[in-house]
Design an enzyme around this catalytic site. Structure first.
Site, mmCIF file in Angstrom:
data_model
loop_
_atom_site.group_PDB
_atom_site.id
_atom_site.type_symbol
_atom_site.label_atom_id
_atom_site.label_comp_id
_atom_site.label_asym_id
_atom_site.label_seq_id
_atom_site.Cartn_x
_atom_site.Cartn_y
_atom_site.Cartn_z
ATOM 1 N N LEU A 63 0.804 -1.227 0.000
ATOM 2 C CA LEU A 63 0.000 0.000 0.000
ATOM 3 C C LEU A 63 0.837 1.278 0.000
ATOM 4 C CD1 LEU A 63 -3.081 0.579 0.396
ATOM 5 C CD2 LEU A 63 -2.687 0.566 2.830
ATOM 6 N N LEU A 84 -8.749 -2.437 3.374
ATOM 7 C CA LEU A 84 -8.644 -3.028 4.710
ATOM 8 C C LEU A 84 -7.202 -3.109 5.188
ATOM 9 C CD1 LEU A 84 -11.150 -6.007 4.329
ATOM 10 C CD2 LEU A 84 -11.611 -3.595 4.750
ATOM 11 N N SER A 88 -2.387 -2.394 11.892
ATOM 12 C CA SER A 88 -3.655 -2.252 12.618
ATOM 13 C C SER A 88 -3.521 -2.451 14.124
ATOM 14 C CB SER A 88 -4.666 -3.254 12.062
ATOM 15 O OG SER A 88 -4.329 -4.556 12.500
ATOM 16 N N THR A 129 -12.163 3.561 12.127
ATOM 17 C CA THR A 129 -12.170 2.853 13.418
ATOM 18 C C THR A 129 -12.661 3.713 14.585
ATOM 19 O OG1 THR A 129 -10.677 1.985 15.121
ATOM 20 C CG2 THR A 129 -9.687 3.471 13.537
ATOM 21 N N GLU A 131 -11.202 3.839 17.228
ATOM 22 C CA GLU A 131 -10.005 4.429 17.843
ATOM 23 C C GLU A 131 -9.911 5.925 17.534
ATOM 24 O OE1 GLU A 131 -7.205 3.144 19.858
ATOM 25 O OE2 GLU A 131 -8.970 1.955 20.301
ATOM 26 N N TYR A 153 -1.764 5.158 15.682
ATOM 27 C CA TYR A 153 -2.703 4.428 14.815
ATOM 28 C C TYR A 153 -3.995 5.242 14.623
ATOM 29 C CZ TYR A 153 -6.378 1.015 13.649
ATOM 30 O OH TYR A 153 -7.456 0.375 13.088
ATOM 31 N N LYS A 157 -5.416 6.812 11.124
ATOM 32 C CA LYS A 157 -6.746 6.442 10.606
ATOM 33 C C LYS A 157 -7.629 7.683 10.418
ATOM 34 C CE LYS A 157 -7.158 1.893 10.086
ATOM 35 N NZ LYS A 157 -7.581 1.245 8.837
#
Ligand code: NDP
Ligand code: GDR
Length: 346
Positions: A63, A84, A88, A129, A131, A153, A157
Site C-alpha cells: 500500500l 482493509l 492495525s 475505526t 479508535e 494508529y 486512521k
C-alpha cells in the site's frame, strides 16, 4: 449473482478473509492483495475454504507504493475497492509511528489518488475505526461525535478518514468510511486481546500453559462479530449515497469481563483478587493463578471506553449486529480448544 470486480487490500487479515468469502458467494471476481514476505500466510482463507476459489486472484502489493497502486487499479479496473490493509495494532503504533502513518494513513490516499486519476466511478470503502474517538467526547459514540485519537494508529486512521471525506466532497468520488468498533472472531490475530485471551484459556484448559499475562483490565470495548461487520462494509458500497457509518453493538464490557467469560466458556470459574499491577485471577477449583498483570502490555496512552450506536447503519443500510458477546466468546474459545488440541499455532 453479481458480475462485479472488487479489490480487497489486506486479504491475509481477519476482515479480508471474511469479506473475500462474502463477495465470492455473491459472484464477485475478487482481487485480493497481500504483501511480499519470505513466508506468506493464507491460513484464514484456507480455514474458510476459499483460498483456491477460481474467482479469487491474489495480487502482490504494498500500500505504501503509489506507482504500484496506480498500475494495479489501472490493470484490474475494479467496480469497488475495499481498503482493509493497515498496520492495525494500536500497541505497535507507539513503537512504529512513522510506518503506521505511511501504511495506515497515506496508504489510503494512494488508493484515492488512483481512483481520481483512473476512474472516479470506482466505489471506495475505507476501514475507519472507533479508535478515532479515543478520549471519548460523548457516550455512546455516533457519526457526529468529535474525534480525539489517542495513538499514532488512531491519528493515522483519522487522516485516512478525512481524506476519504475530502475526495468525496472535492471530486464526487463514492468514498464511504465505516467507523467500525472492535470486531472479533476465531480468525482474529493472536496479538489482539480477545484472541490472546481465548487462545491462552484454551491452552490453560489443555495443560499447555500455566498463566495468561495481560495489561489494562479496566479498558471497556464494544465487541462484535467480524463476519457480520464485513456485510456492513459491502452494504455501504451498495447504498445510494457515499457516507460515514458507525458499526457497533451498543454494549460495552471490560477486558476483565471478557477474561471471566472466556474461562467460563472453557468450564473454569475464576475469581479476581488484588488491585492494579497486583491483580490476579485464581481458578476457584484448583487455587492456581491463571491470569496476572504484566506492565509491558500497558500503553503510553489508553482508550478507556468505547460504545457505539449503530442506529444510522440500521436505518439506512438495514444492518444490525446479531451475535451476542457471550456467543462470540464461546465460538472463539471452542475454535481455540480444537486448534490447540491439534497443535495449531496461528
Ligand atoms: P489485520 O491486522 O488482521 O489485517 C491487516 C491487513 O493489512 C493484513 O492483511 C496485512 O498484511 C495488511 N497490510 C499491512 N501492511 C500492509 C502494507 N504496507 N501493504 C499492504 N497490505 C498491508 O486487520 P483486521 O482484518 O482486523 O482489520 C481490517 C481493517 O479494519 C484494518 O485497516 C484495521 O485497522 C481496520 N479496523 C479493524 C477493526 C477490528 O476490530 N478488527 C475495527 C476498526 C477498524 P500482512 O498479513 O502481510 O501483515
Ligand atoms: P484495540 O484492540 O487496541 O481496541 O484495537 P486490542 O485487542 O489490542 O486491545 C483492546 C484493549 O485491551 C487492552 N489490553 C490488551 N490488549 C492487547 N492487545 N494485549 C494485552 O495483553 C492487553 N491487556 C489489556 C488494551 O490496552 C486495549 O484497551 C483494535 C484493533 O483491531 C484496531 O485495528 C481497531 O481499529 C480497533 O480495535 C477498533
Amino acid at each position: 449473482m453479481s458480475n462485479k470486480k472488487a479489490i480487497i487490500t489486506g486479504i491475509t487479515g481477519q476482515d479480508g478473509a471474511y469479506l473475500t468469502e462474502l463477495l465470492l458467494a455473491k459472484g464477485y471476481e475478487v482481487h485480493g492483495t497481500y504483501r511480499r514476505s519470505s513466508s506468506v500466510n493464507f491460513w484464514r482463507l484456507e480455514e474458510l475454504g476459499v483460498a483456491s476459489h477460481p474467482n479469487l486472484h491474489l495480487v502482490e502489493y504494498d500500500l505504501t507504493d503509489l506507482g504500484t497502486t496506480i498500475s494495479m487499479v489501472q490493470k484490474i479496473q475494479p467496480d469497488e475497492i475495499y481498503n482493509l490493509a493497515a498496520q492495525s495494532f494500536v500497541g505497535v503504533s507507539f513503537e512504529q509511528p512513522t510506518t503506521t502513518a505511511q501504511i495506515t494513513g497515506v496508504g489510503a490516499l494512494h488508493l484515492l489518488e488512483a481512483i481520481r486519476l483512473i476512474n472516479p466511478k470506482i466505489r471506495f470503502y475505507q476501514a475507519s475505526t472507533s479508535e478515532m474517538f479515543g478520549k471519548v467526547q460523548a457516550i455512546p459514540q455516533i457519526e457526529e461525535t468529535p474525534f480525539y485519537p489517542r495513538s499514532p494508529y488512531g491519528v493515522a486512521k483519522l487522516y485516512a478518514h478525512w481524506m476519504t471525506v475530502n475526495y468525496r466532497e472535492s471530486y464526487g468520488i463514492f468514498g464511504s468510511s465505516g467507523i467500525l468498533f472492535n470486531h472479533e472472531s476465531p480468525l482474529r490475530g493472536r496479538e489482539f486481546v480477545t484472541r490472546k485471551i481465548t487462545d491462552s484459556v484454551a491452552k490453560i484448559k489443555l495443560g499447555q500453559l500455566d498463566c495468561l499475562e495481560l495489561g489494562n483490565l479496566d479498558a471497556k470495548r464494544d465487541w462484535g462479530f467480524a463476519k457480520e461487520y464485513v456485510e456492513g462494509m459491502w452494504r455501504m458500497l451498495q447504498a445510494d449515497q457515499p457516507d460515514t457509518f458507525v458499526l457497533a453493538t451498543n454494549r460495552t464490557e471490560t477486558v476483565r469481563d471478557f477474561v471471566s467469560m472466556a474461562f467460563k466458556g472453557a468450564g473454569i470459574d475464576v475469581e479476581f483478587r488484588g488491585n492494579d499491577v497486583d491483580e490476579v485471577a485464581i481458578d476457584t477449583a484448583s487455587g492456581k493463578t491463571v491470569m496476572r498483570i504484566n506492565a509491558k502490555f500497558h500503553r503510553p496512552a489508553e482508550v478507556d471506553l468505547l460504545i457505539g450506536n449503530p442506529e444510522k447503519a440500521e436505518r439506512i443500510l438495514g444492518w444490525k449486529p446479531q451475535t451476542t458477546l457471550e456467543q462470540l466468546c464461546q465460538m472463539m474459545v471452542e475454535a481455540d480448544l480444537k486448534r490447540n488440541e491439534r497443535g495449531f499455532s496461528f
